[in-house]
Design a protein around this motif. Structure first.
Motif: not given
Lengths: 353, 353
Positions: A214-219
């Motif tokens: 869940a820590g990776s980039g939102t975009d």
């Protein structure tokens, strides 16, 4: 099939640049394009290929963001009327839908390399990114067989393992193994925002495992989930039904059989995951070794582990709070555990299983 | 406070035996009891203590299954009218509720060591099980301060880090960091049961991380979840609201801002988790090294990593399907990554970042 004489890679991000670098190691003539001149320049500087124009590539690899794939594929099929064209996007049904009726679509075959790092852009690229990774090959209904062969060969040339699925199966599969886990990981991680620090201090490796992705980039994930919305939604609805059964079972009177069914199903699910090298998962036993947090301690531990002759199946480091040590968990096949504990104890490690 | 003169451990499972073993290393006089004579015999054989009767222990550690804790604590408070009594159960509110009005309850302080292995029973016990782990200490409203001190000293003696919470906060905290993640991990893993093998072959390390803890024993988790039903249910209800927002956002028209909020919250949540040694998480960069699957390869890799002088912050091994290799991911602080890649490349490793 020998390596293609010339390949055009459109899009010099992580995947495009890595593909180009891997092809260059097999002396393929690689040409590069990118709408961003800085990306193109960086990829050329990394010796991923040349920015010179190309007349007639044998293969065009479209490595642009998912939303730009259909137009870019269409343009490539028109500009190079004899080339095979493939893409690397993480969803496939929307792309085939957008290409319906396109001229030359029999020369297009979808592709999806299952590889990535935390990094992005050309400088994160590596010729070895695809080694041992699955590369899903998704033929359309109209795809020519020589086009499928050409793309299969591309996957093999860069060191990946080709896997064949149709578009719907691909999108379901990636929803299951990647998109839904990402959403669920994010939901668990989201609960942490409201928690007092003292509660979070109790977190162990289990919570870290569940929330890591869940820590990776939102975009990037907005793009991925948005394009595979239907498949993800269907699986989340199914998961919510089971969640409701758990919530129902945890009332004032706990309904044990209902809870047991869900826990058993989860346990059975983990056993369906392919283990090491795609074989059934071997039953392993964990050996634990507390170590001091200094440069070289892991080296010493692994040197000693190597001397024991026991092969390491898996390994994790759990950093402990409140003191400058870490706990290393070494998973070995069951009959190796005692051998390893004895060998490490002899060398002064406080090992236990 | 020096180590107590004599301690009675009731229950020779993993936690009881490990506590006894750790106390024995500090020359504490440890007496053991278990209703199962085989467990008792095994713990004595491991030199965790003696099965001889004891007249007046200073401290009684009740290490029996949660459902047996209240009766066992009550009996111990009566049998030993001067002893401090503690337990090691993973939930606290139900235990304090069951002890309301009990004679001698001012001598009881709850405890919960945050440690465990895959194993169970006395033979899985280890004197080092608690090293660097949190040991939650939960005083009741009536607990005497010398009782709290005595239990705090127990935690410190066995190498754990004492953490103080009240019963409600403890149960909420373990629901958050352990019980809810376990349920969610199981729900994701449960979806895998219906999937074709070809889909599961695409699974990468992310899915493995999310589902890992769902593989542990159902019976233990039924007991844990059943005893902490209210706290777990409350958090699952909150999580379901967010899940519904995600499902709603993934309709025919994807509602991007709504999806972005959930993904952002998940990302923020992961950053709240304490990092190495309980400090803020350092920004690390991953170096990837494909290795052959032979005994000794990891030793050689780590020896070479140690020579580089770069300290390893974290490490994972991702076993690749379809070929006899694994991909090792070594996380180091940002400015160490290039140093490590260069050092490993010089020694012949195909390292990249």
């Amino acid at each position: 099939m020998t390596a293609p004489a010339s390949v055009l890679v459109i899009g010099c991000g992580l995947i495009g640049t890595s593909t180009a670098l891997a092809l260059r190691e097999h002396d393929v003539d690689v040409h590069l394009r990118d709408t961003d001149p800085q990306h193109l320049e960086a990829a050329v500087a990394l010796q991923a290929g040349t920015a010179d124009p190309i007349d007639a590539p044998v293969l065009v690899v479209v490595a642009v963001p998912p939303s730009a794939v259909p137009d870019t594929v269409r343009a490539a099929l028109t500009e190079f009327p004899r080339a095979i064209v493939t893409d690397v996007a993480g969803v496939k049904l929307p792309i085939f839908a957008a290409l319906e009726g396109a001229d030359g679509r029999e020369r297009f075959v979808g592709g999806h390399p299952m590889a990535g790092t935390e990094g992005s852009g050309p400088t994160a690229g590596s010729a070895r990114l695809f080694e041992g990774r699955s590369w899903v090959i998704v033929p359309g209904q109209d795809s020519r067989s020589d086009a499928v062969q050409r793309v299969t060969h591309l996957a093999e040339t860069v060191g990946a393992v080709p896997v064949f699925l149709d578009a719907a199966a691909h999108d379901d599969a990636v929803a299951l193994v990647s998109h839904v886990p990402h959403v669920m990981s994010g939901l668990v991680a989201g609960l942490l925002n409201g928690a007092p620090r003292a509660h979070l201090d109790l977190a162990g490796p289990g919570l870290r495992d569940v929330t890591r992705i869940a820590g990776s980039g939102t975009d990037l994930w907005l793009d991925i989930l948005g394009h595979n919305a239907a498949a993800v939604r269907g699986q989340l609805l199914s998961l919510r039904e089971t969640l409701d059964r758990v919530i129902g079972a945890l009332g004032d009177e706990v309904v044990v059989p209902q809870l047991a069914d869900v826990l058993d199903a989860g346990r059975a699910g983990t056993r369906r995951l392919p283990g090491k090298h795609g074989e059934a998962r071997a039953d392993t036993v964990s050996v634990f070794v507390p170590i001091a947090d200094r440069p070289g301690e892991l080296s010493r531990l692994f040197a000693d582990t190597g001397q024991s002759g026991v092969n390491v199946e898996d390994l994790r480091i759990d950093h402990e709070r409140g003191r400058p040590v870490g706990l290393v968990e070494i998973a070995v096949v069951a009959d190796g555990a005692d051998v390893l504990v004895d060998a490490l104890t002899d060398r002064g490690w406080p090992a236990y299983r």
